[in-house]
Design a protein around this motif. Structure first.
Motif, short mmCIF file in Angstrom:
data_model
loop_
_atom_site.label_atom_id
_atom_site.label_comp_id
_atom_site.label_asym_id
_atom_site.label_seq_id
_atom_site.Cartn_x
_atom_site.Cartn_y
_atom_site.Cartn_z
N VAL A 1 46.55 39.84 32.55
CA VAL A 1 47.87 40.18 31.59
C VAL A 1 49.24 39.53 31.96
CG1 VAL A 1 48.92 42.55 30.32
CG2 VAL A 1 47.18 42.35 31.11
N GLY A 2 49.24 38.49 31.37
CA GLY A 2 51.04 37.85 31.79
C GLY A 2 51.10 36.25 31.58
N ASP A 3 51.85 35.80 31.57
CA ASP A 3 52.14 34.63 31.47
C ASP A 3 53.54 34.30 32.77
OD1 ASP A 3 54.68 35.56 30.61
OD2 ASP A 3 53.91 34.82 28.40
N GLY A 4 53.12 32.84 32.30
CA GLY A 4 53.84 31.87 33.13
C GLY A 4 53.68 30.30 33.63
N ASP A 5 53.87 29.91 34.54
CA ASP A 5 54.00 28.62 34.49
C ASP A 5 52.91 27.67 35.24
OD1 ASP A 5 54.56 29.05 37.14
OD2 ASP A 5 56.48 27.68 36.76
N LEU A 6 51.99 28.71 35.96
CA LEU A 6 50.73 28.77 36.14
C LEU A 6 49.44 29.06 36.00
CD1 LEU A 6 51.78 29.39 40.35
CD2 LEU A 6 51.38 27.69 39.17
N GLU A 7 49.82 28.93 34.62
CA GLU A 7 48.38 29.41 34.07
C GLU A 7 47.26 28.32 33.53
OE1 GLU A 7 46.67 31.36 29.24
OE2 GLU A 7 49.06 31.69 30.21
N PRO A 8 48.24 26.60 33.20
CA PRO A 8 46.79 26.18 33.73
C PRO A 8 46.41 25.91 34.28
CG PRO A 8 48.88 25.59 32.60
CD PRO A 8 49.65 27.11 32.93
N ALA A 9 47.27 26.21 35.38
CA ALA A 9 45.91 25.93 36.68
C ALA A 9 44.79 26.95 36.66
CB ALA A 9 47.52 25.76 38.16
N ALA A 10 45.17 28.00 36.45
CA ALA A 10 44.87 29.45 37.24
C ALA A 10 43.35 29.29 35.96
CB ALA A 10 45.02 30.81 36.53
N ARG A 11 43.28 28.50 34.82
CA ARG A 11 42.83 28.69 33.90
C ARG A 11 41.86 27.68 34.38
NH1 ARG A 11 42.91 30.37 28.88
NH2 ARG A 11 44.35 31.72 28.18
N GLU A 12 42.12 26.30 35.26
CA GLU A 12 41.41 25.62 35.62
C GLU A 12 40.87 25.68 37.07
OE1 GLU A 12 42.19 20.94 37.25
OE2 GLU A 12 43.22 21.98 36.38
N ALA A 13 41.57 27.06 37.67
CA ALA A 13 40.32 27.32 39.34
C ALA A 13 39.37 28.01 38.41
CB ALA A 13 41.65 28.10 39.91
N ALA A 14 39.63 28.79 37.32
CA ALA A 14 38.97 30.09 36.72
C ALA A 14 37.21 29.46 36.08
CB ALA A 14 38.83 30.77 36.22
N ALA A 15 37.47 27.87 35.89
CA ALA A 15 36.11 27.65 35.33
C ALA A 15 34.96 27.40 36.03
CB ALA A 15 37.09 25.63 34.96
N GLY A 16 35.30 27.51 36.91
CA GLY A 16 33.69 28.17 36.83
C GLY A 16 32.97 29.35 36.98
N ILE A 17 33.81 30.51 36.77
CA ILE A 17 33.64 31.41 36.72
C ILE A 17 34.35 32.12 35.07
CG2 ILE A 17 32.97 32.13 38.59
CD1 ILE A 17 35.99 33.75 38.45
N ALA A 18 34.69 31.22 34.19
CA ALA A 18 35.36 31.65 32.60
C ALA A 18 35.02 32.90 31.89
CB ALA A 18 35.27 30.48 32.46
N ASP A 19 33.18 33.13 32.04
CA ASP A 19 32.62 34.40 31.29
C ASP A 19 32.81 35.15 32.36
OD1 ASP A 19 32.08 32.32 29.45
OD2 ASP A 19 29.65 32.51 30.36
N HIS A 20 33.70 34.96 33.28
CA HIS A 20 34.09 36.53 33.83
C HIS A 20 35.37 36.63 34.00
CE1 HIS A 20 30.02 37.55 35.11
NE2 HIS A 20 30.28 36.31 35.20
N VAL A 21 36.28 35.54 33.85
CA VAL A 21 37.83 35.64 33.24
C VAL A 21 39.19 35.95 32.45
CG1 VAL A 21 40.02 35.20 34.67
CG2 VAL A 21 37.90 34.73 36.14
N HIS A 22 39.58 36.68 31.94
CA HIS A 22 40.36 36.59 30.83
C HIS A 22 41.35 36.40 30.31
CE1 HIS A 22 35.79 38.11 29.28
NE2 HIS A 22 36.34 38.97 30.86
N PHE A 23 42.25 35.65 30.42
CA PHE A 23 43.56 35.63 29.77
C PHE A 23 44.20 36.09 28.74
CE2 PHE A 23 42.09 32.54 32.86
CZ PHE A 23 42.81 32.23 34.36
N LEU A 24 44.56 37.25 29.08
CA LEU A 24 45.43 38.06 28.46
C LEU A 24 47.03 37.32 27.64
CD1 LEU A 24 43.30 41.45 27.65
CD2 LEU A 24 42.49 39.01 27.27
N GLY A 25 47.79 36.79 28.47
CA GLY A 25 49.09 36.80 27.89
C GLY A 25 49.64 38.02 28.53
N TYR A 26 50.88 37.51 27.94
CA TYR A 26 52.39 39.03 28.47
C TYR A 26 52.11 40.22 27.43
CZ TYR A 26 56.05 41.71 27.16
OH TYR A 26 57.40 42.34 26.93
N ARG A 27 51.90 40.96 27.47
CA ARG A 27 51.87 42.42 26.04
C ARG A 27 52.66 42.97 26.82
NH1 ARG A 27 46.41 43.36 24.07
NH2 ARG A 27 46.86 44.97 24.14
#
Length: 397
Positions: free
Chosen positions: A252-278
């Motif tokens: 939960v959160g956003d920031g300039d490293l979100e694209p890099a974090a999503r790329e790093a999580a590609a191998g376990i994408a079904d287990h990682v959920h980016f929900l942005g700022y709340r």
């Protein structure tokens, strides 16, 4: 009563933990005792602070300052200095309280330049992590930052409030000033009810994300920026999933490293959920089984205190601030900065051997309530010095 109110001028950068701290301070100060004006930088204002402005306006005069910027910029800094001096001369505060390094230099310098007839009697400073503690500042920059902090503390500061004992220790190690010039005041959060685990998961919509109701959830509510090192958090989760394929990570959160974090999580994408700022991040933390924070450095992170309030055990990096919230065995586990393998071991240990919710909450109630923070700062504003007992408690911290 109005005649006895102490006029307080708060100068700050409006973002992150610094912004949250000032929002809580302004809304919590007794209006019968204090007349508050807040001068805040607009360049890095975040959603939390922006949404808090209408409520803050009911407690204080708000003065935006476009020239309080993070990058070093002589033109901006000179304009900001003049603006602060103008407010001091018009408002004539008895107390000036500066938050963050840039506002700390400009605000304290403005008091000096206004002179002894300005009406200012006490000047406080809360760095929220010294600039020289940041890994990206080394060499000559670090020397300059240390020198500025040392000069300002010795010549323009009544007392520095450090948000952690580790931050205070860093100040003393650099010989910024004598120990009596520093007091540890932990960030506090209000002791209010939080949702149940099931309610918090419903708020997050985890069912819709394909997260089973009984799945272990590791979570973090923090900006996806370099300081928080989200890539290590992803590395931790990759190793956790190898042993617990039913586990999920919620960020939960956003920031300039979100694209890099999503790329790093590609191998376990079904287990990682980016929900942005709340805006309800401090409530939905109750949905987690383990709170994970992989920061490179901290002052005193609110997110960890919120996790304790919700009774969620913590796996966090062993760095300043984190190590004062997390008591291994009592409310969580610490692991070395950048060590994803050790982080995974810490998370797995907490999943396999949960710490009772009430035991985790107990550590929050003992040290991190908002009332405790407000009482201490209010007393200092009114000229009450730290007692021997408070000094003894700081040493224990």
């Amino acid at each position: 009563m109005t005649a006895t109110k102490r006029r307080v001028l708060i100068i700050q950068e409006a973002m992150g933990g610094c912004g949250r701290h000032v929002v809580d301070l302004v809304e919590g100060l007794d209006p019968e005792r204090f007349d508050v004006t807040v001068m805040y930088g607009t360049s890095r204002i975040d959603d939390y602070y922006r949404k808090a402005l209408p409520a803050m306006a009911g407690h204080a005069r708000l003065i935006p300052c476009d020239d309080l910027v993070r990058p070093i910029s002589p033109a901006h800094e000179l304009r900001a200095l003049r603006a602060v001096m103008r407010v001091i001369r018009e408002f004539r505060p008895e107390v000036v309280h500066c938050h963050s390094s840039k506002a700390g230099v400009i605000g304290r310098l403005a008091v000096l330049l206004c002179g002894r007839h300005s009406g200012v009697r006490r000047v406080f400073y809360t760095p929220h992590a010294y600039s020289f503690q940041a890994p990206e500042f080394g060499g000559r920059k670090r020397v300059v930052f240390v020198g500025l902090e040392r000069w300002m503390s010795r010549h323009a500061t009544t007392l520095t409030f450090n948000v952690s004992a580790g931050e205070r220790d860093a100040a003393l190690a650099e010989r910024l000033d004598t120990p009596a010039k520093f007091e540890v005041v932990y960030n506090g959060v209000a002791d209010v009810p939080v949702p149940s685990r099931a309610e918090a998961r419903a708020l997050l919509g985890l069912d819709g994300l394909g997260v089973p109701a009984d799945a272990p959830v590791v979570g973090v509510t923090a900006r996806l920026v370099e300081q928080k090192d989200p890539l290590t958090a992803i590395g931790v989760m990759k190793r956790v999933v190898e042993q617990r394929p039913d586990a999920h990570l919620v960020m939960v959160g956003d920031g300039d490293l979100e694209p890099a974090a999503r790329e790093a999580a590609a191998g376990i994408a079904d287990h990682v959920h980016f929900l942005g700022y709340r805006p309800d991040a401090e409530r939905v933390v109750a949905a987690f089984d383990v709170y994970l924070l992989s920061s490179l450095y901290e002052g005193m992170p609110y997110s960890l205190v919120e996790a304790l309030r919700a009774g969620v055990p913590i796996a966090a990096t062993d760095t300043t601030g984190n190590d004062e919230v997390v008591t291994p065995g009592a409310n969580g586990t610490l692991f070395p900065v950048g060590d994803a393998e050790a982080g995974a071991k810490a998370v797995l240990g907490l999943l396999e051997h949960p710490i009772p919710t009430e035991q985790v909450r107990r550590t929050y109630r003992e040290r991190f309530t908002l009332d405790r923070m407000l009482e201490t700062i209010s007393a200092r504003y009114e000229g009450v010095p730290p007692t021997g007992g408070e000094r003894d408690e700081e040493e224990r911290a």
